[in-house]
Design an enzyme around this catalytic site. Sequence first.
Site, short mmCIF file in Angstrom:
data_model
loop_
_atom_site.label_atom_id
_atom_site.label_comp_id
_atom_site.label_asym_id
_atom_site.label_seq_id
_atom_site.Cartn_x
_atom_site.Cartn_y
_atom_site.Cartn_z
N ARG A 147 1.04 -1.12 -0.05
CA ARG A 147 -0.23 0.32 -0.25
C ARG A 147 0.97 1.17 -0.18
O ARG A 147 0.10 1.76 0.58
CB ARG A 147 -0.76 0.28 1.15
CG ARG A 147 -2.29 -0.71 1.08
CD ARG A 147 -2.52 -0.66 0.20
NE ARG A 147 -3.51 -2.21 0.01
CZ ARG A 147 -3.18 -3.18 -0.60
NH1 ARG A 147 -2.33 -3.23 -1.13
NH2 ARG A 147 -4.47 -4.48 -0.96
N SER A 172 -10.30 0.27 3.58
CA SER A 172 -9.61 -0.01 4.74
C SER A 172 -9.30 1.35 5.29
O SER A 172 -8.79 2.03 4.43
CB SER A 172 -8.28 -0.91 4.55
OG SER A 172 -9.31 -2.43 3.63
N GLU A 194 -4.55 4.09 6.08
CA GLU A 194 -4.24 4.16 4.93
C GLU A 194 -4.65 5.62 4.03
O GLU A 194 -3.51 5.77 2.65
CB GLU A 194 -4.88 2.68 3.94
CG GLU A 194 -4.42 2.59 2.49
CD GLU A 194 -6.16 1.43 2.77
OE1 GLU A 194 -5.59 0.22 2.96
OE2 GLU A 194 -6.22 1.05 1.45
C1 LIG Z 1 -14.99 1.06 -0.56
C2 LIG Z 1 -13.91 1.34 -1.27
C3 LIG Z 1 -13.03 0.26 -0.96
C4 LIG Z 1 -12.14 0.28 -1.38
N1 LIG Z 1 -10.76 -0.73 -1.23
C5 LIG Z 1 -9.80 -0.81 -2.06
C6 LIG Z 1 -9.10 -2.02 -1.93
O1 LIG Z 1 -9.34 -3.00 -1.99
N2 LIG Z 1 -7.73 -1.93 -1.84
C7 LIG Z 1 -6.95 -0.74 -2.15
O2 LIG Z 1 -5.80 -0.63 -2.68
N3 LIG Z 1 -7.77 0.35 -1.75
C8 LIG Z 1 -9.10 0.02 -2.18
N4 LIG Z 1 -9.49 1.84 -1.51
C9 LIG Z 1 -8.60 2.64 -1.31
C10 LIG Z 1 -9.00 3.41 -3.00
O3 LIG Z 1 -9.89 3.42 -3.87
C11 LIG Z 1 -7.57 3.67 -3.91
O4 LIG Z 1 -7.00 3.78 -2.82
C12 LIG Z 1 -8.33 4.10 -5.08
O5 LIG Z 1 -6.91 3.92 -5.91
C13 LIG Z 1 -7.94 5.77 -5.15
O6 LIG Z 1 -7.86 6.03 -5.93
P1 LIG Z 1 -8.87 7.70 -6.04
O7 LIG Z 1 -9.13 8.70 -7.57
O8 LIG Z 1 -10.27 7.54 -5.40
O9 LIG Z 1 -7.47 9.00 -5.61
P2 LIG Z 1 -8.04 9.77 -4.65
O10 LIG Z 1 -8.58 9.62 -3.28
O11 LIG Z 1 -8.18 10.99 -5.12
O12 LIG Z 1 -6.02 10.11 -3.78
C14 LIG Z 1 -5.74 9.62 -3.38
C15 LIG Z 1 -4.69 10.11 -3.09
O13 LIG Z 1 -3.77 10.02 -4.69
C16 LIG Z 1 -3.11 11.09 -5.29
N5 LIG Z 1 -3.51 10.75 -5.82
C17 LIG Z 1 -4.71 10.50 -7.12
N6 LIG Z 1 -4.64 10.64 -8.31
C18 LIG Z 1 -3.22 11.10 -8.91
C19 LIG Z 1 -2.43 11.33 -9.55
N7 LIG Z 1 -3.20 11.06 -11.32
N8 LIG Z 1 -0.96 11.41 -10.21
C20 LIG Z 1 -1.03 11.87 -8.41
N9 LIG Z 1 -1.27 11.75 -7.69
C21 LIG Z 1 -2.60 10.90 -7.48
C22 LIG Z 1 -4.30 12.33 -4.27
O14 LIG Z 1 -3.07 13.49 -4.19
C23 LIG Z 1 -4.14 11.51 -2.87
O15 LIG Z 1 -2.92 11.62 -2.57
C24 LIG Z 1 -10.97 1.51 -1.59
C25 LIG Z 1 -11.90 2.69 -1.23
C26 LIG Z 1 -12.51 2.92 -0.65
C27 LIG Z 1 -14.04 3.42 -0.63
#
Ligand SMILES: Cc1cc2nc3c(=O)[nH]c(=O)nc-3n(C[C@H](O)[C@H](O)[C@H](O)COP(=O)(O)OP(=O)(O)OC[C@H]3O[C@@H](n4cnc5c(N)ncnc54)[C@H](O)[C@@H]3O)c2cc1C
Length: 358
Positions: free
Chosen positions: A169, A246, A350
């Site tokens: 992670r 998580s 996380e």
């Molecule tokens: C219901 C649920 C289930 C989930 N299950 C999992 C799972 O099974 N496994 C897992 O690993 N995660 C899980 N997650 C966490 C999440 O979905 C992941 O981490 C996902 O990749 C985040 O993507 P996002 O576009 O929403 O990022 P955001 O929340 O928009 O950003 C997260 C971080 O990444 C940075 N960021 C975003 N885009 C970029 C970019 N293009 N370049 C540089 N930095 C960037 C942001 O600045 C921030 O620091 C879950 C979340 C939820 C709500």
Amino acid sequence: MVRDLLVETGAVLRPDVPLAELTTLRVGGPATVAECDSTAALVATVRALDAAEVPTLILAGGSNLLIGDDGFDGVVVRVATSRVRIDADGVLAEAGAVWDTVVAETVAAGFGGLECLSGIPGSAGATPVQNVGAYGVEVAALLRRVRLLDRVEGTVRWAEPGELGFGYRTSVLKHRDDALVLEVEFALDPSGRSAPLRYRELAGGLGARDGDTRPAADVRAEVLRLRAGKGMVLDPADHDTWSAGSFFTNPVVSAERAEEVRAAVLAHVGEVTIPTYPDPNGVKFSAGWLIERAGFAKGYPGPPARATLSTKHTLALTNRGEARAEDLVSLARTVRAGVAERFGIVLEPEPVLVGITL
Ligand SMILES: Cc1cc2nc3c(=O)[nH]c(=O)nc-3n(C[C@H](O)[C@H](O)[C@H](O)COP(=O)(O)OP(=O)(O)OC[C@H]3O[C@@H](n4cnc5c(N)ncnc54)[C@H](O)[C@@H]3O)c2cc1C
């Protein structure tokens, strides 16, 4: 001033946006948002903001962010690109492409590899940031390369996975502001078979054994079914999914420390079977299991609390509809302190916390 800076970048500027509208926890105060629906606009916008030293927050799906109630004093750059291109040996996706759409399209096109990562909310570009993983698969294993804007040099280049410092992670991109992911490319298996199944619950549901493969489409369907049962697929009607997934990572401790934890578990809980997993850095414990054994049941503390543990999964902190960031942080502190007091392990969050600390 920000408007003048961004006038020729192609970004659409929206002042005073409640960030709660852009996050899956549905908390976070206001900020100015610069929405970028092309890679060129993203690059120009971030370059202009960096040159003027304006604080920025990159936000895509908002599913791994806990933003404070005061919002963000700077500009939130919303990654809203969306193109996905599948070719003979893999997929290239713009950073803002919806991750589950990327997975679904590759599976439908007959490729295996990403199926275990079905149903994870958020964008393709964020997947390398925390080396997204589920059911025994992490994106690091399939990533061919990542196109980055180097925010220190202002240059755009392709980076190999070896440069990204992937771990459980995490990667060099997490908690840092010096690179923006613009595109991601994955090498996939054209046979249409899944990656070898490594997760007992998933293999069991498919009538398979550890290491077997199955058609990727079957694995995707089973993963989506399992995830929905745990509140891990977004559903606006289900408050158990108003989360960041998580909330704590599974703690990894040295083998010596693991023995002390086992002794503490035996003393307090009297249980002999403690779920642990081997890890290159020692022994990995299940954070959800520790939380439960520290006395926090699913749904804790129950209504009328505005923030509670999910009623389906102890590891997800959830907004029951009216929560503020402060409610979620307060619940996280209580859970973390309870686990530390009982087992001597300090859980790490996380999601990325912005304008708020645990
Ligand atoms: C219901 C649920 C289930 C989930 N299950 C999992 C799972 O099974 N496994 C897992 O690993 N995660 C899980 N997650 C966490 C999440 O979905 C992941 O981490 C996902 O990749 C985040 O993507 P996002 O576009 O929403 O990022 P955001 O929340 O928009 O950003 C997260 C971080 O990444 C940075 N960021 C975003 N885009 C970029 C970019 N293009 N370049 C540089 N930095 C960037 C942001 O600045 C921030 O620091 C879950 C979340 C939820 C709500």
